[in-house]
Scaffold this motif. Structure first.
Motif, PDB file in Angstrom:
ATOM      1  N   ARG A 100       0.844  -1.196   0.000  1.00 52.07           N
ATOM      2  CA  ARG A 100       0.000   0.000   0.000  1.00 52.07           C
ATOM      3  C   ARG A 100       0.887   1.258   0.000  1.00 52.07           C
ATOM      4  NH1 ARG A 100      -5.358   0.031   2.140  1.00 52.07           N
ATOM      5  NH2 ARG A 100      -4.785   2.026   3.103  1.00 52.07           N
ATOM      6  N   LEU A 101       0.474   2.272  -0.735  1.00 52.93           N
ATOM      7  CA  LEU A 101       1.287   3.482  -0.860  1.00 52.93           C
ATOM      8  C   LEU A 101       1.488   4.175   0.482  1.00 52.93           C
ATOM      9  CD1 LEU A 101       2.789   5.476  -2.651  1.00 52.93           C
ATOM     10  CD2 LEU A 101       0.618   6.617  -3.119  1.00 52.93           C
ATOM     11  N   HIS A 123      -3.537  14.292   0.434  1.00 49.22           N
ATOM     12  CA  HIS A 123      -3.392  15.711   0.127  1.00 49.22           C
ATOM     13  C   HIS A 123      -2.399  15.964  -1.007  1.00 49.22           C
ATOM     14  CE1 HIS A 123      -5.542  16.079   3.930  1.00 49.22           C
ATOM     15  NE2 HIS A 123      -5.770  17.336   3.630  1.00 49.22           N
ATOM     16  N   ASN A 124      -2.204  14.950  -1.837  1.00 49.60           N
ATOM     17  CA  ASN A 124      -1.478  15.112  -3.110  1.00 49.60           C
ATOM     18  C   ASN A 124       0.000  15.486  -2.960  1.00 49.60           C
ATOM     19  OD1 ASN A 124      -3.876  14.740  -4.836  1.00 49.60           O
ATOM     20  ND2 ASN A 124      -4.526  16.707  -3.974  1.00 49.60           N
ATOM     21  N   HIS A 125       0.651  14.985  -1.933  1.00 51.72           N
ATOM     22  CA  HIS A 125       2.062  15.325  -1.750  1.00 51.72           C
ATOM     23  C   HIS A 125       3.010  14.359  -2.456  1.00 51.72           C
ATOM     24  CE1 HIS A 125       1.635  18.624   1.147  1.00 51.72           C
ATOM     25  NE2 HIS A 125       0.660  17.929   1.717  1.00 51.72           N
ATOM     26  N   VAL A 133      -0.483  10.618  -7.138  1.00 48.53           N
ATOM     27  CA  VAL A 133      -1.390   9.570  -6.664  1.00 48.53           C
ATOM     28  C   VAL A 133      -1.875   9.968  -5.275  1.00 48.53           C
ATOM     29  CG1 VAL A 133      -1.643   7.134  -6.052  1.00 48.53           C
ATOM     30  CG2 VAL A 133      -0.181   7.780  -7.979  1.00 48.53           C
ATOM     31  N   ASN A 134      -3.190  10.042  -5.100  1.00 48.69           N
ATOM     32  CA  ASN A 134      -3.741  10.442  -3.799  1.00 48.69           C
ATOM     33  C   ASN A 134      -4.640   9.367  -3.208  1.00 48.69           C
ATOM     34  OD1 ASN A 134      -5.969  10.630  -5.444  1.00 48.69           O
ATOM     35  ND2 ASN A 134      -6.253  12.835  -5.206  1.00 48.69           N
TER      36      ASN A 134
END
Length: 209
Positions: A100-101, A123-125, A133-134
């Motif tokens: 998992r990311l 939050h798109n960091h 990837v969010n």
């Protein structure tokens, strides 16, 4: 989706194991598990009676589920995916959780905990192979490159986490290039790479009933 908002230190005490849910705090003197290593609640210090086989299996499932911060539905779906794959179901389950990311950015040292990883992923960091990837449950693949967005490199929490990663180290199946602020997935983890005490066969037995 239901989300636990209580004290995560109570989770470690309930499972009688330090799950490192609060990042760097878990390595210091303020760790609640080290100060009060008994179950939470009014009767937490009472001697525990004999636990049934089902109770042992349930506690193991709860421990792993809470360690990775999944809901019951998410965990069951992950188990079902592992059960359909070739190989040992229990090992497949742990490998899926590790892929998992939100877990990978934690393992690489970009963040201090998996919960913080979920927050920053949403939050798109983070970017995977140059694309944003969010989705925290996104499954990484061998050869994937995980980087921080250009604007996100100024976020102090991310920089602090990368300085503190030396306390826990980076697993062998991942590589962190500090100069480029980039993580690379060299391979999928094998069972020996997962050092926390987890008895995945008990989870398989629980879901097989």
């Amino acid at each position: 989706m239901a989300r636990y908002t209580g004290s995560v230190c109570r989770i470690c005490r309930r499972e009688n194991l330090k799950l490192f849910l609060k990042g760097d705090r878990c390595f210091g003197d303020k760790c609640a598990f080290d100060r009060r290593s008994y179950a939470p609640g009014e009767h937490g210090q009472r001697r525990r009676g004999k636990i049934s086989d089902y109770g042992i299996q349930l506690r193991e499932k709860q421990k792993v589920k809470r360690m990775y911060g999944l809901s019951e539905k998410q965990f069951r779906l992950t188990f079902q995916t592992a059960d359909r794959q070739k190989g040992i179901t229990g090992t497949n389950l742990l490998v899926l959780l590790e892929r998992r990311l939100d877990n990978v950015v934690y393992r690489l040292g970009f963040v201090n905990s998996r919960s913080q990883g979920r927050h920053f992923v949403r939050h798109n960091h983070f970017q995977v192979n140059g694309k944003r990837v969010n989705v925290p449950s996104y499954l990484i693949r061998i050869g994937d490159e995980i980087t921080i967005g250009e604007k996100s490199k100024k976020v102090q929490a991310l920089n602090d986490a990368m300085e503190a990663v030396v306390r826990r180290g980076i697993p062998q199946w991942l590589e962190f290039e500090k100069a480029n602020v980039k993580g690379v997935v060299k391979s999928f983890p094998v069972r020996d790479d997962l050092t926390l005490p987890m008895q995945e066969q008990l989870i398989v037995e629980l879901y097989s009933k």
